[in-house]
Design a protein around this motif. Sequence first.
Motif, PDB file in Angstrom:
ATOM      1  N   LYS A 136      -1.880 -11.985   9.413  1.00  0.00           N
ATOM      2  CA  LYS A 136      -0.901 -11.984   8.322  1.00  0.00           C
ATOM      3  C   LYS A 136      -1.204 -10.906   7.294  1.00  0.00           C
ATOM      4  O   LYS A 136      -2.338 -10.460   7.146  1.00  0.00           O
ATOM      5  N   THR A 137      -0.170 -10.504   6.582  1.00  0.00           N
ATOM      6  CA  THR A 137      -0.309  -9.618   5.428  1.00  0.00           C
ATOM      7  C   THR A 137       0.457 -10.241   4.269  1.00  0.00           C
ATOM      8  O   THR A 137       1.266 -11.150   4.462  1.00  0.00           O
ATOM      9  N   VAL A 138       0.200  -9.762   3.064  1.00  0.00           N
ATOM     10  CA  VAL A 138       0.907 -10.291   1.891  1.00  0.00           C
ATOM     11  C   VAL A 138       2.405 -10.053   2.039  1.00  0.00           C
ATOM     12  O   VAL A 138       3.222 -10.951   1.829  1.00  0.00           O
ATOM     13  N   LEU A 139       2.779  -8.842   2.384  1.00  0.00           N
ATOM     14  CA  LEU A 139       4.165  -8.479   2.647  1.00  0.00           C
ATOM     15  C   LEU A 139       4.294  -8.107   4.120  1.00  0.00           C
ATOM     16  O   LEU A 139       3.432  -7.430   4.675  1.00  0.00           O
ATOM     17  N   THR A 140       5.368  -8.545   4.748  1.00  0.00           N
ATOM     18  CA  THR A 140       5.553  -8.308   6.180  1.00  0.00           C
ATOM     19  C   THR A 140       6.115  -6.920   6.438  1.00  0.00           C
ATOM     20  O   THR A 140       7.269  -6.634   6.123  1.00  0.00           O
ATOM     21  N   LEU A 142       5.552  -2.441   6.777  1.00  0.00           N
ATOM     22  CA  LEU A 142       5.481  -1.313   5.856  1.00  0.00           C
ATOM     23  C   LEU A 142       6.777  -1.100   5.067  1.00  0.00           C
ATOM     24  O   LEU A 142       6.720  -0.799   3.864  1.00  0.00           O
ATOM     25  N   PRO A 143       7.970  -1.223   5.697  1.00  0.00           N
ATOM     26  CA  PRO A 143       9.215  -1.021   4.930  1.00  0.00           C
ATOM     27  C   PRO A 143       9.329  -1.940   3.715  1.00  0.00           C
ATOM     28  O   PRO A 143       9.752  -1.493   2.640  1.00  0.00           O
ATOM     29  N   LEU A 144       8.940  -3.208   3.879  1.00  0.00           N
ATOM     30  CA  LEU A 144       9.032  -4.142   2.755  1.00  0.00           C
ATOM     31  C   LEU A 144       8.028  -3.781   1.663  1.00  0.00           C
ATOM     32  O   LEU A 144       8.328  -3.900   0.466  1.00  0.00           O
ATOM     33  N   THR A 145       6.853  -3.311   2.065  1.00  0.00           N
ATOM     34  CA  THR A 145       5.839  -2.903   1.094  1.00  0.00           C
ATOM     35  C   THR A 145       6.319  -1.710   0.279  1.00  0.00           C
ATOM     36  O   THR A 145       6.207  -1.687  -0.958  1.00  0.00           O
ATOM     37  N   VAL A 146       6.859  -0.707   0.991  1.00  0.00           N
ATOM     38  CA  VAL A 146       7.375   0.490   0.312  1.00  0.00           C
ATOM     39  C   VAL A 146       8.540   0.126  -0.596  1.00  0.00           C
ATOM     40  O   VAL A 146       8.625   0.596  -1.738  1.00  0.00           O
ATOM     41  N   ALA A 147       9.444  -0.727  -0.088  1.00  0.00           N
ATOM     42  CA  ALA A 147      10.612  -1.139  -0.881  1.00  0.00           C
ATOM     43  C   ALA A 147      10.176  -1.876  -2.145  1.00  0.00           C
ATOM     44  O   ALA A 147      10.726  -1.645  -3.231  1.00  0.00           O
ATOM     45  N   SER A 148       9.172  -2.755  -2.016  1.00  0.00           N
ATOM     46  CA  SER A 148       8.684  -3.500  -3.176  1.00  0.00           C
ATOM     47  C   SER A 148       8.115  -2.556  -4.224  1.00  0.00           C
ATOM     48  O   SER A 148       8.395  -2.705  -5.426  1.00  0.00           O
ATOM     49  N   PHE A 149       7.328  -1.585  -3.772  1.00  0.00           N
ATOM     50  CA  PHE A 149       6.713  -0.653  -4.722  1.00  0.00           C
ATOM     51  C   PHE A 149       7.757   0.244  -5.380  1.00  0.00           C
ATOM     52  O   PHE A 149       7.744   0.439  -6.606  1.00  0.00           O
ATOM     53  N   VAL A 150       8.682   0.775  -4.566  1.00  0.00           N
ATOM     54  CA  VAL A 150       9.702   1.695  -5.094  1.00  0.00           C
ATOM     55  C   VAL A 150      10.634   0.972  -6.061  1.00  0.00           C
ATOM     56  O   VAL A 150      10.932   1.469  -7.160  1.00  0.00           O
ATOM     57  N   ILE A 151      11.111  -0.225  -5.657  1.00  0.00           N
ATOM     58  CA  ILE A 151      12.011  -0.992  -6.524  1.00  0.00           C
ATOM     59  C   ILE A 151      11.304  -1.383  -7.817  1.00  0.00           C
ATOM     60  O   ILE A 151      11.883  -1.309  -8.915  1.00  0.00           O
ATOM     61  N   GLY A 152      10.040  -1.811  -7.686  1.00  0.00           N
ATOM     62  CA  GLY A 152       9.275  -2.172  -8.877  1.00  0.00           C
ATOM     63  C   GLY A 152       9.072  -0.988  -9.805  1.00  0.00           C
ATOM     64  O   GLY A 152       9.197  -1.112 -11.032  1.00  0.00           O
ATOM     65  N   LEU A 153       8.774   0.192  -9.223  1.00  0.00           N
ATOM     66  CA  LEU A 153       8.569   1.390 -10.036  1.00  0.00           C
ATOM     67  C   LEU A 153       9.859   1.807 -10.738  1.00  0.00           C
ATOM     68  O   LEU A 153       9.853   2.121 -11.939  1.00  0.00           O
ATOM     69  N   LEU A 154      10.970   1.785  -9.992  1.00  0.00           N
ATOM     70  CA  LEU A 154      12.269   2.125 -10.591  1.00  0.00           C
ATOM     71  C   LEU A 154      12.654   1.132 -11.680  1.00  0.00           C
ATOM     72  O   LEU A 154      13.207   1.508 -12.720  1.00  0.00           O
ATOM     73  N   MET A 205      -1.466  -5.155  -4.055  1.00  0.00           N
ATOM     74  CA  MET A 205      -2.365  -6.116  -3.437  1.00  0.00           C
ATOM     75  C   MET A 205      -2.204  -6.121  -1.920  1.00  0.00           C
ATOM     76  O   MET A 205      -3.172  -6.282  -1.178  1.00  0.00           O
ATOM     77  N   ASN A 206      -0.977  -5.923  -1.443  1.00  0.00           N
ATOM     78  CA  ASN A 206      -0.751  -5.845   0.000  1.00  0.00           C
ATOM     79  C   ASN A 206      -1.473  -4.639   0.600  1.00  0.00           C
ATOM     80  O   ASN A 206      -2.077  -4.731   1.669  1.00  0.00           O
ATOM     81  N   ALA A 207      -1.407  -3.503  -0.099  1.00  0.00           N
ATOM     82  CA  ALA A 207      -2.108  -2.300   0.367  1.00  0.00           C
ATOM     83  C   ALA A 207      -3.619  -2.498   0.313  1.00  0.00           C
ATOM     84  O   ALA A 207      -4.352  -2.007   1.180  1.00  0.00           O
ATOM     85  N   LEU A 208      -4.103  -3.229  -0.689  1.00  0.00           N
ATOM     86  CA  LEU A 208      -5.533  -3.456  -0.845  1.00  0.00           C
ATOM     87  C   LEU A 208      -6.077  -4.377   0.245  1.00  0.00           C
ATOM     88  O   LEU A 208      -7.115  -4.091   0.862  1.00  0.00           O
ATOM     89  N   PHE A 209      -5.376  -5.465   0.529  1.00  0.00           N
ATOM     90  CA  PHE A 209      -5.832  -6.422   1.532  1.00  0.00           C
ATOM     91  C   PHE A 209      -5.609  -5.915   2.952  1.00  0.00           C
ATOM     92  O   PHE A 209      -6.460  -6.050   3.816  1.00  0.00           O
ATOM     93  N   GLY A 210      -4.423  -5.342   3.208  1.00  0.00           N
ATOM     94  CA  GLY A 210      -4.084  -4.924   4.556  1.00  0.00           C
ATOM     95  C   GLY A 210      -4.063  -6.120   5.495  1.00  0.00           C
ATOM     96  O   GLY A 210      -3.674  -7.229   5.126  1.00  0.00           O
ATOM     97  N   HIS A 211      -4.519  -5.900   6.743  1.00  0.00           N
ATOM     98  CA  HIS A 211      -4.564  -6.986   7.719  1.00  0.00           C
ATOM     99  C   HIS A 211      -5.738  -7.924   7.475  1.00  0.00           C
ATOM    100  O   HIS A 211      -5.838  -8.964   8.131  1.00  0.00           O
ATOM    101  N   GLY A 212      -6.608  -7.577   6.544  1.00  0.00           N
ATOM    102  CA  GLY A 212      -7.707  -8.469   6.196  1.00  0.00           C
ATOM    103  C   GLY A 212      -7.279  -9.611   5.292  1.00  0.00           C
ATOM    104  O   GLY A 212      -8.092 -10.484   4.973  1.00  0.00           O
ATOM    105  N   TYR A 213      -6.003  -9.615   4.892  1.00  0.00           N
ATOM    106  CA  TYR A 213      -5.511 -10.670   4.001  1.00  0.00           C
ATOM    107  C   TYR A 213      -5.639 -12.051   4.624  1.00  0.00           C
ATOM    108  O   TYR A 213      -5.965 -13.023   3.936  1.00  0.00           O
ATOM    109  N   CYS A 214      -5.420 -12.144   5.928  1.00  0.00           N
ATOM    110  CA  CYS A 214      -5.420 -13.451   6.590  1.00  0.00           C
ATOM    111  C   CYS A 214      -6.731 -14.192   6.385  1.00  0.00           C
ATOM    112  O   CYS A 214      -6.739 -15.391   6.114  1.00  0.00           O
ATOM    113  N   SER A 215      -7.835 -13.487   6.484  1.00  0.00           N
ATOM    114  CA  SER A 215      -9.140 -14.136   6.373  1.00  0.00           C
ATOM    115  C   SER A 215      -9.474 -14.547   4.938  1.00  0.00           C
ATOM    116  O   SER A 215     -10.342 -15.397   4.720  1.00  0.00           O
ATOM    117  N   VAL A 216      -8.805 -13.953   3.951  1.00  0.00           N
ATOM    118  CA  VAL A 216      -9.061 -14.310   2.547  1.00  0.00           C
ATOM    119  C   VAL A 216      -7.848 -15.014   1.937  1.00  0.00           C
ATOM    120  O   VAL A 216      -7.738 -15.139   0.717  1.00  0.00           O
TER     121      VAL A 216
END
Length: 384
Positions: A136-140, A142-154, A205-216
């Motif tokens: 698992k990842t925080v956000l499912t 790459l497109p959703l991660t990029v969209a979240s960051f871009v929309i948040g920045l805008l 946080m999604n970029a920081l955890f990556g695929h290691g999010y599942c274990s934490v």
Amino acid sequence: AVVSTQSTGYVYFSCTGRCKSSHCPLIKPPQYHFCADSKYKNGIFALSKDIDRLVFVRKVRDAFVGDFFICTNNRCTTYGKVCNMVDDCGDGSDEDNCSNHFQCKDTGEYLEVSQKCDGIFDCRDFSDECNEACSKTVLTGLPLTVASFVIGLLACISNLMSFVTNIRNVVRSSSSLAFENRSLVLLISMGDLVTGVYLILIASMNALFGHGYCSVQTEWLVGRFCSVLGVLNFLGHHVSLFAMAILSLLRLANIRGSLNCHRKPYGRWNVLRVSLMGLVIISLSLVLAMIPMFTTFEDFSVNGLTYSDSNPMFVGFNDKTVHFGVFEKYYGRMKKKTLSWSLIRNLVDGMFSKDHGGIERKTWHFYGNDGVCIFKYFVRSDDP
């Protein structure tokens, strides 16, 4: 099929190196030697039909049965115990390459294959849910991660600009109507700005955890920072929502009534009214966001409890249903099916000794339903 006992004995001794002066007649080296555990007293060696390997068989009534599984450590077990999710060999070789179960990575526990990637943590090391098949990842994606960051920045840039512009417009308002409308628009910009900050933090946080999010995942969902993000998102949404609702009501009232009374310049009363509305909106939003975090309301807001990895009875996230099932087995029949979290904690404490500090646990809080730290809008019947 068995050749004579004498010839079988010759093959056994010559092919296992016990008789160095003799020649092994087998085409291939023997695949099976002997059972190190001598629990099969009636077992003997025989040659296979193709006469290229030794087979360990036992006599059952008037027939020789070759139903032995030879473990890697040369112990024997019957095929009825192979792939039964129990390490009968002692080295796990009777459970290797079995398709009917899954083995936990660190603990070595065996689970039914249907328990892998079912969304429920069954392994204490979470390897049944955190693996190459279903990590698992925080956000499912790459497109959703990029969209979240871009929309948040805008959202942050546009609303920050709008906030600064509206402050000037509020001061320069020529009428009480314009003053009130622009003040509420200012609050809307403030709420959307907070939401934008939330989106950027989640993407980060999604970029920081990556695929290691599942274990934490458990540490993240019960952690304080996830709670802060949940409160921040709730606060931003509801400040904007309440401000838009009041703005709509004011405009509706102005349409029905006369606008002449609002053409006069704003005064102290308008400033006081707008300040009071802003204070009520922010305070109400903050109180609603914080209420689920108080223990007084935990039976309405807490999703479950998590325990230390050393506790095999409660793995992963444990809701009231999981606790109730464990209590029934430990204490016997329970009178109540709906237990308060306070009672659950007391019952759990009663199961473990306090000599070493009791049992460690953390609360799976209101905003810990998902990795993005948003509370569950649509509640199911089996939710706590």
